[in-house]
Write a protein that holds these residues in place. Structure first.
Motif, PDB file in Angstrom:
ATOM      1  N   THR A 354      30.601  45.799 -21.076  1.00  0.00           N
ATOM      2  CA  THR A 354      29.209  45.336 -21.064  1.00  0.00           C
ATOM      3  C   THR A 354      29.081  43.899 -20.794  1.00  0.00           C
ATOM      4  OG1 THR A 354      29.406  44.700 -23.586  1.00  0.00           O
ATOM      5  CG2 THR A 354      29.038  47.133 -22.980  1.00  0.00           C
ATOM      6  N   LEU A 355      30.156  43.048 -20.668  1.00  0.00           N
ATOM      7  CA  LEU A 355      30.094  41.488 -20.273  1.00  0.00           C
ATOM      8  C   LEU A 355      29.194  41.337 -19.090  1.00  0.00           C
ATOM      9  CD1 LEU A 355      33.757  40.446 -20.956  1.00  0.00           C
ATOM     10  CD2 LEU A 355      31.728  40.165 -22.479  1.00  0.00           C
ATOM     11  N   ASP A 356      28.399  40.254 -19.309  1.00  0.00           N
ATOM     12  CA  ASP A 356      27.801  39.612 -18.103  1.00  0.00           C
ATOM     13  C   ASP A 356      27.799  38.159 -18.110  1.00  0.00           C
ATOM     14  OD1 ASP A 356      25.645  38.925 -19.808  1.00  0.00           O
ATOM     15  OD2 ASP A 356      24.539  40.520 -19.466  1.00  0.00           O
ATOM     16  N   THR A 359      26.912  36.740 -21.707  1.00  0.00           N
ATOM     17  CA  THR A 359      27.149  37.333 -22.853  1.00  0.00           C
ATOM     18  C   THR A 359      27.591  36.257 -24.063  1.00  0.00           C
ATOM     19  OG1 THR A 359      27.835  39.372 -21.880  1.00  0.00           O
ATOM     20  CG2 THR A 359      28.831  38.844 -24.038  1.00  0.00           C
ATOM     21  N   ALA A 364      32.105  38.310 -27.194  1.00  0.00           N
ATOM     22  CA  ALA A 364      33.239  38.571 -26.384  1.00  0.00           C
ATOM     23  C   ALA A 364      34.648  38.649 -27.254  1.00  0.00           C
ATOM     24  CB  ALA A 364      33.365  37.771 -25.050  1.00  0.00           C
TER      25      ALA A 364
END
Length: 520
Positions: A354-356, A359, A364
């Motif tokens: 789901t990281l971008d 984030t 994280a």
């Protein structure tokens, strides 16, 4: 008959092996946070970025079965020292490299030594300690692997950010430690060796395995960039890899003393553990390699800070490895920790997917901590399951086989994930520039190698593409980790043995009256 090592001698030898293991695994990841700087300084490309890592993993993967087979028939002490010397030579050559191709070649030499160190470490420890005892040492062993693997980016970042050191010292740093390990091993490690002059190492099988794996890795790395997926070159490389591996299988089946004894796969535990090890290899190497790139390129952190941001994964791995190792020794039960670890690793990868580029860094860190817990419970316990099952005369080959497939998972994972990431980033960059109505000037390449020279609006799009594109490789890793969980679920738990590998082999030799075990 060779005398049995005392408890103190075993502990001293264990410490020496851990030092060599630390240096070897550190080399795999210490370069990760230095890679962006190296690529910029040597004017490399994203594809070369991947191959600086893959060259080491590929060489290690190709040679691991050979080291394991040799360990079943010659001096383990000599082999450990030889692998450390080869690794040291590669490290010096890497630090002196002036071009990216030179660096890739030196990293391959490092990989030759790394293949020996990572295979021989678990073989030597299995020879000294029983499976039941080994749970007590699984914790320290996993901690060394985790600290070396995951703290590597931090150490590399500090080295790169130190003006009087620079990225070349990410390679030089391990040299004195490796040489110390050679001396300590010479003084402490005294294991017996079985002299069997009527057998030989199946070098043809080893060469075919290496060639087949190399062809497939080159295919997945270059396809879509150097040539189209549907091109003649693409089909030729894929077919060559499959055909050569098929030939390797035929040679191994006919060889009286194969590199990878196919008979060990008749045991369900070994087959399933091998499948699970592939996903573990991807977790071990892929996460470290691409996390450094994510934190530096996408989020703009320094190499040192990028290394610090991976600390939650190291802490989680250390905690779970120590606790699970102690509980295994106390209870003799190990499967529950493998299942829990694989499940936790899958969840960690899913969360990281789901990281971008926006984030929350604290979030994280939580995701990385969860992934680390899963890795700590899974890595060494898979090897323990195999060593507890295999015949003592195949201990080296079977241990090396699991390590081989873990390394193969790492090499293939970094290569494939790097190829996927490279293609995805290009697409995201193009769409981002089109959305802003920006056309690249003629001859300008919007990539990592030219990031410092790009106008800020274009550079910002590239950074965002790296941040958003990284999620895809973690999603793929999550699917593979789920496959690992399924494989582990079918492993049959057996009671842990109370004899060391050396003791089991001595007993079998006495029963069968085979060649004498002599000290070396």
């Amino acid at each position: 008959m060779a005398p049995t090592m005392t408890h103190r001698e075993r502990l001293e030898a264990f410490a020496a092996i851990m030092l060599g293991m630390f240096v070897a695994f550190l080399s795999s990841t210490i370069v990760s946070n230095a890679l962006p700087t190296i690529i910029r300084d040597l004017h490399g490309s994203q594809d070369q970025y991947t191959w600086i890592v893959v060259a080491t993993l590929l060489a290690a993967t190709a040679t691991t079965p050979i080291w394991g087979k040799l360990a079943d028939r010659t001096s383990k002490k000599l082999l450990v020292q030889l692998s450390l010397v080869i690794f040291t030579l590669g490290s010096v050559l890497a630090g002196l490299s002036q071009t990216v191709p030179q660096l890739i070649g030196a990293r391959a030499v490092q990989g030759l030594g790394l293949g020996g160190i990572q295979a021989l470490a678990i073989i030597v420890i299995a020879a000294m300690f029983s499976p039941r005892e080994r749970g007590r040492y699984q914790g320290p062993m996993a901690v060394v692997m985790s600290v070396a693997t995951i703290s590597g980016p931090l150490i590399g970042g500090i080295v790169v950010d130190t003006p009087w050191l620079g990225w070349r010292w990410t390679f030089f740093l391990g040299v004195p430690l490796a040489l110390i390990a050679v001396v300590v091993v010479q003084r402490t490690l005294n294991l017996p060796v079985i002299r069997k002059p009527d057998t030989h190492v199946d070098y043809l099988g080893a060469a075919l395995i290496a060639a087949g794996v190399s062809a497939l890795l080159i295919w997945v790395t270059l396809a879509g960039k150097q040539f189209a997926w549907g091109s003649t070159t693409s089909y030729a490389l894929a077919a060559a890899g499959v055909v050569v591996l098929a030939l390797a299988l035929v040679v191994e089946m006919r060889s009286p003393d194969p590199i990878i004894p196919l008979r060990v796969f008749r045991e369900r535990t070994i087959t399933l553990a091998t499948l699970a090890s592939i996903a573990v290899g991807i977790a071990l190497f892929g996460a470290s390699v691409f996390l450094g790139q994510y934190f530096q390129i996408a989020r703009g952190y320094s190499p040192t800070t990028a290394g610090l941001l991976t600390m939650p994964m190291m802490v989680g791995s250390m905690i779970s490895a120590i606790i699970s190792g102690q509980l295994i020794t106390r209870t003799g039960k190990w499967k529950r920790y493998l299942v829990t670890g694989a499940a936790t690793m899958t969840v960690g990868f899913m969360l990281l997917s789901t990281l971008d580029h926006t984030t929350d860094i604290r979030l994280a860190g939580v995701y990385l901590f969860i992934l680390g817990i899963g890795m700590g419970m899974t890595m060494q316990n898979l090897v323990l399951a195999v060593q507890n099952t295999v015949n003592p005369r195949d201990l080296g080959a079977a241990s090396a086989t699991v390590t081989f497939f873990r390394s193969l998972g790492g090499a293939a994972g970094v290569s494939v994930l790097g190829a996927v990431l490279s293609t995805h980033i290009v697409n995201l960059t193009d769409s981002g520039l089109r959305a802003l109505g920006i056309d690249l000037p003629a001859g300008v390449n919007a990539g990592i190698g030219s990031l410092n020279e790009l106008p800020e609006p274009i550079a910002e799009v590239v950074r965002a593409a790296y941040g958003d594109g990284t999620a895809r490789i973690f999603l793929i890793s999550a699917v593979l980790a789920l496959g690992s969980l399924i494989a582990i679920g079918f492993i049959r738990e057996t009671v842990l043995r109370t004899q060391t590998g050396d003791e089991q082999l001595r007993e079998e030799l006495r029963e069968q009256r085979e060649p004498e075990v002599v000290p070396v």
